[in-house]
Design an enzyme around this catalytic site. Sequence first.
Site, PDB file in Angstrom:
ATOM      1  N   GLN C 126      -8.898  76.391  -6.499  1.00 43.86           N
ATOM      2  CA  GLN C 126      -9.175  77.794  -6.780  1.00 43.86           C
ATOM      3  C   GLN C 126      -9.440  78.021  -8.265  1.00 43.86           C
ATOM      4  O   GLN C 126      -8.678  77.548  -9.103  1.00 43.86           O
ATOM      5  CB  GLN C 126      -7.962  78.613  -6.345  1.00 43.86           C
ATOM      6  CG  GLN C 126      -8.133  80.113  -6.479  1.00 43.86           C
ATOM      7  CD  GLN C 126      -6.831  80.846  -6.232  1.00 43.86           C
ATOM      8  OE1 GLN C 126      -5.774  80.412  -6.692  1.00 43.86           O
ATOM      9  NE2 GLN C 126      -6.883  81.945  -5.504  1.00 43.86           N
ATOM     10  N   GLU C 244      -2.831  86.724   2.721  1.00 48.04           N
ATOM     11  CA  GLU C 244      -1.663  85.905   3.091  1.00 48.04           C
ATOM     12  C   GLU C 244      -0.499  86.828   3.419  1.00 48.04           C
ATOM     13  O   GLU C 244      -0.064  87.616   2.613  1.00 48.04           O
ATOM     14  CB  GLU C 244      -1.300  84.978   1.927  1.00 48.04           C
ATOM     15  CG  GLU C 244      -0.092  84.086   2.170  1.00 48.04           C
ATOM     16  CD  GLU C 244      -0.488  82.711   2.729  1.00 48.04           C
ATOM     17  OE1 GLU C 244       0.410  81.926   2.976  1.00 48.04           O
ATOM     18  OE2 GLU C 244      -1.691  82.443   2.905  1.00 48.04           O
ATOM     19  N   SER C 379       2.373  88.159 -10.334  1.00 55.52           N
ATOM     20  CA  SER C 379       3.768  88.073 -10.778  1.00 55.52           C
ATOM     21  C   SER C 379       4.580  89.207 -10.160  1.00 55.52           C
ATOM     22  O   SER C 379       4.034  90.191  -9.671  1.00 55.52           O
ATOM     23  CB  SER C 379       3.839  88.179 -12.292  1.00 55.52           C
ATOM     24  OG  SER C 379       3.541  89.507 -12.697  1.00 55.52           O
ATOM     25  N   GLU C 381       6.145  91.361 -11.620  1.00 55.39           N
ATOM     26  CA  GLU C 381       5.843  92.611 -12.338  1.00 55.39           C
ATOM     27  C   GLU C 381       4.605  93.273 -11.739  1.00 55.39           C
ATOM     28  O   GLU C 381       4.574  94.491 -11.552  1.00 55.39           O
ATOM     29  CB  GLU C 381       5.627  92.327 -13.839  1.00 55.39           C
ATOM     30  CG  GLU C 381       6.900  91.948 -14.601  1.00 55.39           C
ATOM     31  CD  GLU C 381       7.422  90.563 -14.259  1.00 55.39           C
ATOM     32  OE1 GLU C 381       6.604  89.686 -13.889  1.00 55.39           O
ATOM     33  OE2 GLU C 381       8.651  90.353 -14.334  1.00 55.39           O
TER      34      GLU C 381
END
Lengths: 348, 348, 394, 394
Positions: C126, C244, C379, C381
Amino acid sequence: MNFEQSDDRRMLSETLRRYLAEAYDISHRNAVAYDAPYHDPEKWAELAELGLFYALVSEDKGGMGGHGFDIVTVFEELGRALCPEPVLGQLIAASLMADLDDLMAGTRYAVALSERDAPYDLSDISTEAVNDRLTGRKSVVYGAPAAEILLVAARQGDEISLWEVPASEVEISGYAMIDGGPAGEVFFDDTPAKLVAADARKMLANAMDRGALALCAEALGAMDVVQDMLVDYLKTRKQFGQPIGAFQALQHRAIDLAIEIEQARSIVILAASAEGTEAFPKRAAQAKHLVGKIARLVAEEAIQMHGGIGITWEYPLSHYAKRLVMIDHQLGDSDWHLERLMAGLAAT
Amino acid sequence: MNFEQSDDRRMLSETLRRYLAEAYDISHRNAVAYDAPYHDPEKWAELAELGLFYALVSEDKGGMGGHGFDIVTVFEELGRALCPEPVLGQLIAASLMADLDDLMAGTRYAVALSERDAPYDLSDISTEAVNDRLTGRKSVVYGAPAAEILLVAARQGDEISLWEVPASEVEISGYAMIDGGPAGEVFFDDTPAKLVAADARKMLANAMDRGALALCAEALGAMDVVQDMLVDYLKTRKQFGQPIGAFQALQHRAIDLAIEIEQARSIVILAASAEGTEAFPKRAAQAKHLVGKIARLVAEEAIQMHGGIGITWEYPLSHYAKRLVMIDHQLGDSDWHLERLMAGLAAT
Amino acid sequence: MDLSFSPRELAFQAEVRRFLQEALPPEIAERVAHGKGPTRDDMERWHAILNEKGWLSGNWPTTHGGCGWGPIEQHIFEEESALANAPRIVPFGLKMLAPVLMKFGTTAQQEEYLPRILDGRDWWCQGYSEPGAGSDLASLKTRAARDGDHYIVNGQKTWTTLGQYANRIFCLVRTATEGKPQAGISFLLIDLDTPGIEMRPIRLIEGGYEVNEVFFTDVRVPVANLVGEENEGWTIAKFLLGHERTNIAGTGFSVQALEKVKALGRTIQRGGKPLIQNPLFAARLAEVEAELDAMKITNLRMLSKAAQGGTLGAEPSMLKIKGTVIRQALNDLARRALGPAAAPFPSEELDNLAITPAEHAHAAADYFNNRKISIYGGSNEIQRNILAKEMLGR
Amino acid sequence: MDLSFSPRELAFQAEVRRFLQEALPPEIAERVAHGKGPTRDDMERWHAILNEKGWLSGNWPTTHGGCGWGPIEQHIFEEESALANAPRIVPFGLKMLAPVLMKFGTTAQQEEYLPRILDGRDWWCQGYSEPGAGSDLASLKTRAARDGDHYIVNGQKTWTTLGQYANRIFCLVRTATEGKPQAGISFLLIDLDTPGIEMRPIRLIEGGYEVNEVFFTDVRVPVANLVGEENEGWTIAKFLLGHERTNIAGTGFSVQALEKVKALGRTIQRGGKPLIQNPLFAARLAEVEAELDAMKITNLRMLSKAAQGGTLGAEPSMLKIKGTVIRQALNDLARRALGPAAAPFPSEELDNLAITPAEHAHAAADYFNNRKISIYGGSNEIQRNILAKEMLGR
């Protein structure tokens, strides 16, 4: 009340900082920290010449320091530089022996305490001394593959005794620690040894507390560096068109870290000031407990706020973070010292 | 796998929600929750008419529910409305007796378990039964000043036994709880009592776990309300020219709370599904432990993010927050249940 | 309310277990369990075994020759695989590119690439992140300039997982610089053998290699390798980020980690007693077990909703956050339980010293390496930002 | 490095202790210790006793007739007072208005008000916050419009602590609406007997009364009551916010709370043993004790720096945050230690039931009430913003 360092200690601190910054730039540090003997013997000799080991020894034994704040001064700088030299063993040995001339001159000592089923608590060790001979295995002995002389805690009858053995006469399997620096397995098989003290329990406990204080100071030095890295990164790394330090969620977490680091600094000062007094065991336990928790938090949060770069080998933060976490695995972790404090409370 | 409520329970839930929202608007709730008898006997009668207590009793005893998810359905709604009625005593009593007709019709029961030195653990109680008479003191008995009949745990020889006593024949000093609702001290002095079970330990343990599940569900209902209040406040309260929900530090904390509330919901579902099986004690302990921690966090964080208004009597949040914190003081707090889990681990 | 699997699902679970027991080579499982693998060879072998069984394409719809498993079957397969210490399926071709090709690719692209993904001829990696575009992916700068039938690609990608084994890469590249940053992004397939590409490994904190930097210098890519429309790559990126759904919480990994910590607690002796009897250790263990047991239900609630065709909103982000926190807490517990024994740098020689039980020799390395799981794939966050937007409308 | 007090400071500490022992009425100390006081009368009595001793004005410079204590003496006095369960000095006149008048007031204002603060004729309260201006103080709206020799004040203040006992209030009011919000604010002294003022008590979470709303309707305030220049009130507000330096960490209160929790741990029996032997309780207690012992040093480091004339940057905000977190943790521990016994709503009748040791009957009420300490005086979030600005330059 005075929180200024003495002139002597400030000079020592500055000398060390200058020397270490140059001697252990991160690439050299990593080069030596992960390859046998997992430290730099030449630089060790230079440190000895600088008088480093004299700072760990009190005047009545021929040194120039040895107090709590001397320990803190030295180890804070070692922590800042992420220095892989096995100075910890030297400090613990210095608290255990009478004649320290060789030690101060740079002869390398390692102190073999922990065993697989007795990592922190000497009461549980099984290495045995019979007729001035040792049998047993010491595990993850810091500095072992670099040492010239080993001091060994062993069970003799009901006592915990202390012994001296030349490293050359023992089987040592050395390896690097995951955060760099030397450690090893030490095997005794009816190995002749020289008695240092027949009842060494108290002496060892004090030496280990001094070692714990040193590790706390080392963590403090490393945390200050990580804090600087983090602040710098927050100011310069841009995402979404702004420095990431503009994002309030990260700001507040960075601030909470800064506050914790001040707490760590304070508890280290408190423990150092108590060194040599009756209060020292409690203060050392408080320091190792609190610093253990804070150092782990600082490592985890600094990595998280850095993102991917924080877990690359190339970026120095990762190595500081490893040291900060793994310090908790030496001389009693945060929970082990918490248990000491709990026992103290229960006894009141 | 199916996480939908059954139609019956959905109807019960909707009926209760509608009724309670009207019957216990916050000012009425506070008016009755803090003045003797610390609940609303008229509304209690209406709840009985609505069939509330039938939902707590299994079909083989003439009820229409009594399973874990029935308990959850009822208490979630009680929690949403911050209802001060002592339904908990009713539920526990329903788990202890054979004939439940009076209970389902609305006769009020309170179950006297805890004592000053035995707040959560029946093994430690000292109230004694001798010759069908009880002597001792039960402390902070939930629902006591409202009860018509008391069920009492007492030591008889080596067993923990269970007794029934009309409330009128006992000295009860009632008071409000700090979060509203009735509780009281119950004094037995050679008081005649009717034996319910000579060896009630297992039965009591199960009844208390069902009670713990009910309290968890009550907390869940209250947390959902607090969550709505918080989101609404973050969207509408302005400071520095913006809704405070625009500040990322608060956003992230609100999100972390929302995640914890989902965890609470999940562990309640898990415990409810285990009710009646061998796994129930562990699941109930996990639920009460986790919900105890989460409810406290939700209360503290919701107050902090509201600022001053969050700790005023007039703003409903303060009362929800008190309930969320004080639920941990009923039927074992988060640490007590953690100890049960620890004991379970140690035994493996 | 019914938390149990249906008889059909239970039968499937039993079938998966049986298959894993029979087909998973024990030496591979052992390497995975001990933190020493899977090696490249392990991954390729397992890929081939699964392909032979026909289970490689569990998430593919039957119309494309896949098994057409629903979310619950996928979850069962993934959880059982984790518990059996099977190598995790390398997701870049099977779970990321394949769905993209099915939805956005031309029939020609589907016919060319999908079979090669299954039979292992292509190992995809990727090319999303860049040094200046991590959380802020839309600010990516790798440029694809049109030159006749080709794009000329220049720039740098990073954090390319297992790129060292791959022969192809799918990339987000910039094909226009006007308008919003999201507007000029395209999705491009690139053969790694094309001249001008350099793959450099990045060493990670614990000493291992799994991610890479990829440098592109005047790399010529046929226009036929564009997936979807030019400048519409952001739509694909968002599709993928939200795709996903079944393994986000990583419950299988956590359950396995929990069992390892429990075993450790029973093995390790402290003061002559098993560590699991130590109150502080036991408390931490019981706490994380309760968290995990709760999260398993949250996960099932999401799967059940997805299986019934419900749209998922906040749930995946919540599971990502809680799932990583729990796994990291378990890694932390394992490391701490070992005490000094966790300190040695893992190596072949170390194995002979048996400082720890063999399956825990990598405990500290795993702890450090797994700091990544709360960083990559958006992340924690970023997940909180997504959730805040949904909850607070901003 | 030397953490001990100097001989002079030690002598002062001994003197303070002696004084507290002799002069503090035991019934007041008991009420404070038990969470039932101080009452209004207690506060006034203690104020008078301190004034007679000459110690009321510890923080005032000698040039204004104060004791001229340095930061360390002030700290010693405050800590010993807390440990002795003395009522906290009501700060609004002595510690807030007085320094403002000394720095910004006219001689006439100083001469009129300072003596009245000391002898208790004036009880000042504070009019800062408004319903729409809490953390964002600069957005305050209470209007003071000039009308000859008077301002006409209209608006509402809130969170006015102990306003129910006060006869005067100092307020931030808006005297201009142009420019930045900070620019048009003035600092005004208002007699609470002036027509048009209504004080309404606010009941707090635990059931008590200590803060108020104040409504101003066409209240005429002489221009002579302006402190400093018109529209320069923000300077004064900032001066005041940054003024309090010695009791920010509240170490005295925390030390006292810690001792109470320890005593509780030794008193309460669980399973036939004192609670302090319970591992989870002991762990939480030892953890917060270590935190407190560390914070005491942080506090002394700051005081030592202040005493040497150093400028304080981040320290006060750090101490505010940590100090409140620690006190709240101790309140939490005390409440939890009591178990069900913490549940009753405190009342006179309850005392006779002796459900808890008398000094803990208010444990839950204290816990709930003290949620305020991380909110008022600049919430911990505002403190973090201040620190972030200093650390990150933004």
